[in-house]
Design a protein around this motif. Structure first.
Motif, mmCIF file in Angstrom:
data_model
loop_
_atom_site.group_PDB
_atom_site.id
_atom_site.type_symbol
_atom_site.label_atom_id
_atom_site.label_comp_id
_atom_site.label_asym_id
_atom_site.label_seq_id
_atom_site.Cartn_x
_atom_site.Cartn_y
_atom_site.Cartn_z
ATOM 1 N N GLU A 395 3.714 -19.066 21.449
ATOM 2 C CA GLU A 395 4.418 -18.043 22.179
ATOM 3 C C GLU A 395 4.560 -16.758 21.137
ATOM 4 N N GLY A 396 4.904 -15.836 21.400
ATOM 5 C CA GLY A 396 5.262 -14.490 20.818
ATOM 6 C C GLY A 396 3.948 -13.654 20.641
ATOM 7 N N ALA A 397 4.175 -12.428 19.922
ATOM 8 C CA ALA A 397 2.764 -11.583 19.959
ATOM 9 C C ALA A 397 1.491 -12.167 19.218
ATOM 10 N N PHE A 398 1.788 -13.261 18.454
ATOM 11 C CA PHE A 398 0.625 -13.564 17.601
ATOM 12 C C PHE A 398 -0.224 -14.637 18.432
ATOM 13 N N SER A 399 0.245 -14.834 19.718
ATOM 14 C CA SER A 399 -0.836 -15.508 20.829
ATOM 15 C C SER A 399 -2.099 -14.761 21.069
ATOM 16 N N ASP A 400 -1.893 -13.408 20.949
ATOM 17 C CA ASP A 400 -3.319 -12.514 20.858
ATOM 18 C C ASP A 400 -4.364 -12.920 19.916
ATOM 19 N N TYR A 401 -4.126 -13.732 19.018
ATOM 20 C CA TYR A 401 -5.109 -14.308 18.082
ATOM 21 C C TYR A 401 -5.552 -15.679 18.315
ATOM 22 N N PHE A 402 -5.458 -16.175 19.548
ATOM 23 C CA PHE A 402 -5.875 -17.318 19.936
ATOM 24 C C PHE A 402 -6.821 -16.801 21.178
ATOM 25 N N ILE A 403 -8.188 -17.304 21.028
ATOM 26 C CA ILE A 403 -9.075 -17.309 22.154
ATOM 27 C C ILE A 403 -9.099 -18.551 22.779
ATOM 28 N N ASN A 404 -9.087 -19.707 22.143
ATOM 29 C CA ASN A 404 -9.417 -20.837 23.080
ATOM 30 C C ASN A 404 -10.822 -20.868 23.965
ATOM 31 N N SER A 405 -11.658 -20.496 23.586
ATOM 32 C CA SER A 405 -12.789 -20.444 24.374
ATOM 33 C C SER A 405 -13.490 -21.753 24.649
#
Length: 772
Positions: A395-405
């Motif tokens: 949750e939160g803005a730092f979710s952007d740093y996850f790619i989970n490819s």
């Protein structure tokens, strides 16, 4: 009251290419403009006929929906200076691949926005844009999302559908640059299911996008048969006839599907799309999480509009407030539309709105995922035979740093089912800690090993001392802290082993403990490179066999979880580092040994040092004594091995051992090529080659093929002084300089020493470092 809208005029009699060009090379503007036309019935004012602005009381502008860093809008500023009426910008948005905290607005754009807010309330796409504008003092704003989501003009809109998705339509970003793996998987998925593909630009799919002839042929064949480019609103609607489901990364491509009573799933790829899907609570799925093995029914079910239905009345009222504040009026002839169902006729409880005593809605539309505190929660650990799989939410803005490819899995070579969750969780926790400290995030886990839990503060202090200019906040919350112990009756050890100089030196220093050589697939050799991995594994197994040691290999997807590129740009570059080297690899690697150590009663774990106590300058590195040696779990002891030795000391140790015992070593030091071999020309290869010469060895007998082409490339880099001044090179140059007479016939050594001036040596006493 006369309201105008400033936009290009599309000639329906012109060619399709000319129409799309007039649309700004993005047919999504058709949807945007159509919604404004239906809602407000404004007078269309082409830019070439801007004098018609004088006939209006106020003008809607849409030029600011795609603000890039340092964009300029001088033409718009000139228009606003000429006409002293309100100009109402709708859906102002910043274009960023992630929620960049230091997004830079040009002076001209700031000046323009401040002039606009003096005359109107600015309509913004989302909370991120609001935050950035607020930093620049622009506060007369309202977050309204995109006008296309008010097209229905229906406060009681409810989106529901339970069709079987038989005929599907897909959309995708502009074909620009090389496709990454998740993008390729998505396009392959659409092609395999023969989906219709709606393009919104005219940029063609090329071999340069694919970088793979076979893949290009497959996708291109599908696109040739299924690609359509609408150049008018009605044409787009016609393409959607008989479609059951829409999926893709184009916001307006999915919105127009909703207009046509077709459920859609939004795949997010950048902050512009995330802002909108977040604000409207639309069902969104990170493209990097796309799994091409899932059936289409799976993604259809993911398109759950429960939250949208719950919040939409509040969001709609917020939009009406924006309209009222700007003196606009909704078109009285815009009959309310439904999505095949009216909320008044629905029994779905998700549509109910909680109200307070004064009738105001209790739902907070600003409490979006972007606004929430940064959280990562480990929700499940699945152990199946030799594989550990981690499921988690963010949750939160730092979710952007996850790619989970890829799913985060670790595949060991022994059964892991008896490993307690408190130990199995450690590779996940270690991966998250540096990110969460720097993003002030909280990690939630059910269980954690006691030793590791109490070592976290010491590890954190190691980072703080290394990067004093950065703030390390955040914390970990565990439901249970559990004591785990390995069997210490027999001393058993493990060495992380890559086959490089540091690893081989550590192995030789610990031979008396008969260490297991522990190699990870997924660090510098990736899953897409199985041939390279087979070479690396075979070489490392051969070393283990040569010394009669156990060998263990681990396949880990940990480098497919975080967006290291963004983290480098946002965090690591500020301290002249990259994310992997400067923040990630030490504890992330070490923690992979925890489950294995628990099962196999390993008591000593060695990770080789890259730097030395003898280095004359400080080195930032995620694998350092102040960090690695602080790690503890299950009663094991972790050693940052070889810190007392310089790189040339280690090379000398390997060379002398090889000579003394007639043991050949083929070192693997290169991270620049994907073959599993040494390229011989990168900085790391060159420093090893010259280091071998410096201690009297022959690089060609230690894994380096110095053919004529390689020698020419090395000479070229030497002449350009490309990268021979790092901390490692002074020792190498000094040793070679002392023996320069012996290297008169070695043009590479002589080229390295050409401009070398020896530094005055300062005698120092270095005590012997004994670990065990």
């Amino acid at each position: 009251m006369s309201v105008g809208i400033l936009k290009n005029k599309v000639d329906p009699l012109s060619s399709k290419h000319e129409q799309i060009n007039t649309l700004g090379m993005n047919t999504g503007n058709l949807v945007f403009w159509e919604s404004l036309q239906r809602l407000f019935q404004p007078v269309n004012i082409p830019y070439a006929e801007s004098e018609k602005i004088g006939l209006c009381d106020k003008v809607i502008i849409t030029d600011l929906i795609w603000i890039r860093e340092n964009s300029e809008y001088e033409y718009l500023e000139n228009i606003i200076e000429t006409y002293k009426i309100p100009f109402i910008p709708i859906s102002i948005g910043l274009q960023s691949n992630y929620y960049k905290k230091d997004f830079k607005l040009s002076d001209g754009t700031v000046r323009l926005l401040k002039k606009l807010e003096e005359r109107a309330v600015l309509g913004l796409r989302g909370e991120y844009t609001a935050d950035i504008l607020n930093k620049y003092g622009i506060k007369n704003v309202s977050v309204i999302g995109c006008p296309s989501m008010y097209y229905w003009n229906n406060r009681n809109l409810m989106i529901e559908s339970n069709k079987i998705p038989i005929k599907c339509s897909s959309n995708f970003k502009t074909f620009y640059g090389v496709l990454n793996v998740p993008e390729k998987h998505f396009l392959s998925y659409c092609a395999q299911k023969s989906m219709q593909f709606i393009e919104q630009t005219e940029r063609e799919f090329t071999i340069e996008n694919a970088k793979d002839q076979k893949y290009f042929n497959f996708i291109n064949q599908w696109l040739t048969k299924n690609l359509v480019i609408p150049s008018s609103y009605q044409e787009w609607c016609d393409y959607l006839k008989n479609i059951d489901f829409s999926i893709g990364g184009r916001f307006h491509g999915n919105v127009i599907a909703l207009w046509n009573n077709i459920k859609a799933l939004f795949l997010t790829v950048d902050s512009r799309t995330k802002e909108l899907t977040d604000f409207f609570r639309l069902p969104a799925f990170d493209l990097y999480n796309f799994n091409d093995r899932k059936p289409i029914e799976y993604y259809y079910q993911k398109a759950d509009y429960s939250d949208f239905n719950k919040y939409y009345p509040v969001i709609y009222d917020n939009f009406l407030d924006f309209v009222k504040k700007n003196g606009l009026q909704l078109n009285p002839n815009a009959k309310p539309l439904t999505f095949g169902i009216s909320k008044e006729n629905s029994n779905n409880s998700n549509g109910s709105i909680v109200k307070s005593n004064n009738g105001n809605t209790l739902l907070d539309i600003h409490n979006t995922n972007y606004r929430r505190k940064n959280i990562v929660k480990l929700t499940d650990i699945e152990k199946s035979n030799n594989v550990i799989k981690y499921s988690f939410t963010t949750e939160g803005a730092f979710s952007d740093y996850f790619i989970n490819s890829r799913p985060f899995t670790i595949e060991y070579d022994c059964n892991m089912e008896s490993v307690p969750d408190s130990v199995a969780a450690l590779p996940f926790i270690a991966l998250m800690l540096p990110l969460c400290w720097l993003m002030d995030a909280t990690i939630y886990v059910d269980e954690i090993d006691e030793d590791f839990f109490y070592s976290i503060d010491n590890i954190k202090r190691g980072y703080i001392s290394m990067y004093p200019t950065l703030e390390f906040k955040g914390h970990l919350v565990a439901e249970k802290v559990i004591k785990n112990r390995v069997d210490h009756i027999n001393i058993k050890s493990l060495c992380f082993f890559s086959g490089g100089v540091d690893a081989v030196s550590t192995m030789l220093s610990n031979l008396q403990y008969r260490p297991t050589l522990f190699t990870l697939w997924g660090t510098d050799v990736y899953f897409e490179q199985p041939e390279a991995w087979n070479i690396v594994k075979a070489k490392n197994m051969e070393v283990a066999k040569q010394f009669n040691l156990d060998f263990a290999s681990v396949k880990t997807a940990f480098r497919y979880v975080l967006n290291e590129k963004l983290l480098t740009e946002h965090v690591a570059k500020t301290v002249h580092e990259n994310w992997w080297h400067g923040f990630q690899h030490g504890i992330a690697l070490i923690a992979h040994a925890a489950p294995y150590a628990y099962i196999n009663n390993i008591t000593i774990i060695n990770i080789a040092s890259s730097y030395s106590v003898r280095d004359t300058e400080f080195n930032s590195c995620a694998s350092y004594p102040t960090i690695d040696a602080m790690v503890n779990f299950c009663g094991c002891k972790i050693y940052h091995d070889g810190f007392e030795k310089s790189r040339t000391d280690k090379i000398r140790e390997i060379y002398e051992y090889s000579t003394r015992y007639n043991q050949a070593f083929s070192l693997r030091v290169c991270w620049q090529v994907i073959t599993g071999e040494n390229c011989c020309v990168c900085e790391k290869c060159q420093r090893t080659i010259f280091g071998i010469w410096a201690v009297g060895g022959d690089p060609e007998k230690m894994g380096f093929n110095l053919n004529a082409t390689v020698r020419m490339k090395i000479l070229e880099s030497l002449n350009n002084d490309k990268f021979h001044n790092s901390v490692f090179w002074e020792d190498i140059k000094s040793l070679l300089y002392e023996q320069k007479d012996a290297f008169q016939n070695n043009e590479l050594v002589m080229a390295l020493l050409k401009n070398y001036v020896p530094k005055k040596k300062i005698l120092k006493f270095y005590p012997t470092v004994t670990h065990k």
